[in-house]
Design an enzyme around this catalytic site. Structure first.
Site, PDB file in Angstrom:
ATOM      1  N   PRO A   9       0.705  -1.174   0.136  1.00 13.35           N
ATOM      2  CA  PRO A   9      -0.038  -0.122   0.191  1.00 13.35           C
ATOM      3  C   PRO A   9       1.021   1.317   0.188  1.00 13.35           C
ATOM      4  O   PRO A   9       1.881   1.308   0.595  1.00 13.35           O
ATOM      5  CB  PRO A   9      -0.883   0.142   1.332  1.00 13.35           C
ATOM      6  CG  PRO A   9      -0.247  -1.008   2.168  1.00 13.35           C
ATOM      7  CD  PRO A   9       0.593  -1.962   1.091  1.00 13.35           C
ATOM      8  N   ASN A  10       0.294   2.106  -0.995  1.00 11.22           N
ATOM      9  CA  ASN A  10       0.825   3.619  -0.973  1.00 11.22           C
ATOM     10  C   ASN A  10       2.308   3.807  -1.617  1.00 11.22           C
ATOM     11  O   ASN A  10       2.549   4.944  -1.836  1.00 11.22           O
ATOM     12  CB  ASN A  10       1.153   4.178   0.498  1.00 11.22           C
ATOM     13  CG  ASN A  10      -0.233   4.414   1.066  1.00 11.22           C
ATOM     14  OD1 ASN A  10      -1.278   4.867   0.487  1.00 11.22           O
ATOM     15  ND2 ASN A  10      -0.246   3.760   2.484  1.00 11.22           N
ATOM     16  N   ARG A  12       4.992  10.740  -2.568  1.00  9.30           N
ATOM     17  CA  ARG A  12       5.020  10.741  -1.162  1.00  9.30           C
ATOM     18  C   ARG A  12       6.231  10.775  -0.100  1.00  9.30           C
ATOM     19  O   ARG A  12       7.217  10.084  -0.686  1.00  9.30           O
ATOM     20  CB  ARG A  12       4.578   9.191  -1.131  1.00  9.30           C
ATOM     21  CG  ARG A  12       4.072   8.499   0.351  1.00  9.30           C
ATOM     22  CD  ARG A  12       4.222   7.085   0.271  1.00  9.30           C
ATOM     23  NE  ARG A  12       3.973   6.490   1.738  1.00  9.30           N
ATOM     24  CZ  ARG A  12       4.023   5.387   2.347  1.00  9.30           C
ATOM     25  NH1 ARG A  12       4.803   4.382   1.247  1.00  9.30           N
ATOM     26  NH2 ARG A  12       3.812   5.128   3.408  1.00  9.30           N
ATOM     27  N   TYR A  34      11.315   8.831   1.359  1.00  8.43           N
ATOM     28  CA  TYR A  34      11.053   7.655   0.330  1.00  8.43           C
ATOM     29  C   TYR A  34      11.947   8.121  -1.054  1.00  8.43           C
ATOM     30  O   TYR A  34      11.966   7.191  -1.963  1.00  8.43           O
ATOM     31  CB  TYR A  34       9.673   7.206   0.320  1.00  8.43           C
ATOM     32  CG  TYR A  34       9.051   6.654   1.412  1.00  8.43           C
ATOM     33  CD1 TYR A  34       9.605   5.559   2.100  1.00  8.43           C
ATOM     34  CD2 TYR A  34       8.165   7.332   2.080  1.00  8.43           C
ATOM     35  CE1 TYR A  34       8.920   5.010   3.398  1.00  8.43           C
ATOM     36  CE2 TYR A  34       7.342   6.805   3.037  1.00  8.43           C
ATOM     37  CZ  TYR A  34       7.864   5.716   3.704  1.00  8.43           C
ATOM     38  OH  TYR A  34       7.113   5.145   5.013  1.00  8.43           O
ATOM     39  N   ASN A  86       8.103  -5.657  -0.702  1.00 15.27           N
ATOM     40  CA  ASN A  86       7.809  -4.321   0.352  1.00 15.27           C
ATOM     41  C   ASN A  86       6.406  -4.284   0.442  1.00 15.27           C
ATOM     42  O   ASN A  86       5.734  -3.647  -0.400  1.00 15.27           O
ATOM     43  CB  ASN A  86       8.355  -3.053  -0.673  1.00 15.27           C
ATOM     44  CG  ASN A  86       8.380  -1.913   0.707  1.00 15.27           C
ATOM     45  OD1 ASN A  86       7.584  -2.099   1.341  1.00 15.27           O
ATOM     46  ND2 ASN A  86       8.808  -0.840   0.100  1.00 15.27           N
ATOM     47  N   ALA A 111       3.043  -0.598   4.707  1.00 21.41           N
ATOM     48  CA  ALA A 111       2.569  -0.619   6.217  1.00 21.41           C
ATOM     49  C   ALA A 111       2.035  -2.093   6.714  1.00 21.41           C
ATOM     50  O   ALA A 111       2.021  -2.370   8.102  1.00 21.41           O
ATOM     51  CB  ALA A 111       1.610   0.423   6.544  1.00 21.41           C
ATOM     52  N   GLU A 137      12.870  -9.352   1.460  1.00 23.16           N
ATOM     53  CA  GLU A 137      12.168  -8.191   1.996  1.00 23.16           C
ATOM     54  C   GLU A 137      12.545  -6.644   1.822  1.00 23.16           C
ATOM     55  O   GLU A 137      14.010  -6.684   2.108  1.00 23.16           O
ATOM     56  CB  GLU A 137      11.766  -8.393   3.591  1.00 23.16           C
ATOM     57  CG  GLU A 137      11.072  -7.011   4.015  1.00 23.16           C
ATOM     58  CD  GLU A 137      11.109  -7.245   5.753  1.00 23.16           C
ATOM     59  OE1 GLU A 137      11.941  -7.739   6.288  1.00 23.16           O
ATOM     60  OE2 GLU A 137      10.248  -6.882   6.286  1.00 23.16           O
ATOM     61  N   HIS A 191      12.659  -2.395   2.191  1.00 23.25           N
ATOM     62  CA  HIS A 191      12.195  -1.213   2.592  1.00 23.25           C
ATOM     63  C   HIS A 191      13.157  -0.107   2.271  1.00 23.25           C
ATOM     64  O   HIS A 191      14.332  -0.157   2.364  1.00 23.25           O
ATOM     65  CB  HIS A 191      12.044  -1.325   4.008  1.00 23.25           C
ATOM     66  CG  HIS A 191      11.045  -2.385   4.634  1.00 23.25           C
ATOM     67  ND1 HIS A 191       9.824  -2.321   4.600  1.00 23.25           N
ATOM     68  CD2 HIS A 191      11.391  -3.379   5.130  1.00 23.25           C
ATOM     69  CE1 HIS A 191       9.099  -3.363   5.142  1.00 23.25           C
ATOM     70  NE2 HIS A 191      10.222  -3.919   5.261  1.00 23.25           N
ATOM     71  N   ARG A 216      13.338   4.320  12.854  1.00 23.40           N
ATOM     72  CA  ARG A 216      12.013   5.287  12.748  1.00 23.40           C
ATOM     73  C   ARG A 216      11.315   4.831  13.939  1.00 23.40           C
ATOM     74  O   ARG A 216      11.514   4.414  15.027  1.00 23.40           O
ATOM     75  CB  ARG A 216      11.406   4.815  11.454  1.00 23.40           C
ATOM     76  CG  ARG A 216      11.964   5.134  10.277  1.00 23.40           C
ATOM     77  CD  ARG A 216      11.500   5.109   8.897  1.00 23.40           C
ATOM     78  NE  ARG A 216      10.461   6.043   8.746  1.00 23.40           N
ATOM     79  CZ  ARG A 216       9.278   5.965   7.943  1.00 23.40           C
ATOM     80  NH1 ARG A 216       9.409   4.895   6.986  1.00 23.40           N
ATOM     81  NH2 ARG A 216       8.274   6.859   7.872  1.00 23.40           N
TER      82      ARG A 216
HETATM   83  C1  DQA Z   1       8.088   1.122   4.079  1.00 26.37           C
HETATM   84  C2  DQA Z   1       8.205   1.409   5.464  1.00 26.37           C
HETATM   85  C3  DQA Z   1       6.760   1.140   5.978  1.00 26.37           C
HETATM   86  O1  DQA Z   1       6.870   1.530   7.466  1.00 26.37           O
HETATM   87  C4  DQA Z   1       5.939   2.141   5.292  1.00 26.37           C
HETATM   88  O2  DQA Z   1       4.542   1.965   6.062  1.00 26.37           O
HETATM   89  C5  DQA Z   1       5.775   2.087   4.140  1.00 26.37           C
HETATM   90  C6  DQA Z   1       6.962   1.955   3.413  1.00 26.37           C
HETATM   91  C7  DQA Z   1       9.471   1.470   3.286  1.00 26.37           C
HETATM   92  O3  DQA Z   1       9.837   0.960   2.274  1.00 26.37           O
HETATM   93  O4  DQA Z   1      10.498   2.148   3.850  1.00 26.37           O
HETATM   94  O5  DQA Z   1       4.810   2.230   3.162  1.00 26.37           O
HETATM   95  O6  DQA Z   1       7.814  -0.400   3.659  1.00 26.37           O
END
Ligand code: DQA
Length: 146
Positions: free
Chosen positions: A12-13, A20, A25, A76, A79, A100, A102, A109
């Site tokens: 998501p997102n 964003r 990011y 990835n 959240a 995985e 990020h 964080r």
């Molecule tokens: C994320 C880290 C997550 O905490 C966050 O909710 C994201 C992006 C990252 O790529 O740093 O959506 O996965």
């Protein structure tokens, strides 16, 4: 010899990357990240498919499908990383390596981001390298699949 196929799942997102929270990011767009992955895949002799969803169940469905079709997975889960036992359980179906990724270093964080449901079931985790983390994961998979 048939090319190896790997899947990249974006949660998501992540479709909003570039717009964003660029301070966290980065400014590279979601489309550019996918293009870069496809191009790098070509150089490495790997077919890269990408998938993005804002919905937990859709991600679970895709992981179930991937267990039959792909020789590696980069994920990835955004959240959902911190909350989704369903995604974690689906990953356990995958025999192939799972990386995985990020963009941010989740361990630096907020406390709620410092726990990953995925880390314990992934082959490896890369975080804090921005979008380079995806390319590093693809290169690592290429080495593992040799
Ligand atoms: C994320 C880290 C997550 O905490 C966050 O909710 C994201 C992006 C990252 O790529 O740093 O959506 O996965």
């Amino acid at each position: 010899m048939a090319s190896k196929k790997i899947l990249v799942i974006h949660g998501p997102n992540l479709n909003m990357l570039g717009k964003r929270e660029p301070r966290i990011y980065g400014t590279t767009s979601f489309n550019d990240i996918n293009k870069n992955l496809l191009n790098l895949g070509k150089k490495l002799g790997i077919v890269v498919d990408t998938f993005q969803s804002n919905h937990e169940g859709a991600i679970v469905d895709k992981i179930q499908e991937a267990s039959q079709k792909y020789e590696g997975l980069i994920i990835n889960s955004g959240a959902y990383t911190h909350t989704s036992i369903a995604i974690r359980d689906a990953i356990l179906l995958i025999k192939a390596p799972v990386i995985e990724v990020h963009l941010s270093n989740i361990y630096k964080r907020e406390p709620f981001r410092q726990k990953s449901m995925i880390a314990e079931v992934a082959t490896a985790t890369l975080c804090g390298f921005g979008h380079d983390g995806y390319y590093m994961a693809l290169e690592a998979l290429a080495r593992m699949l040799k």
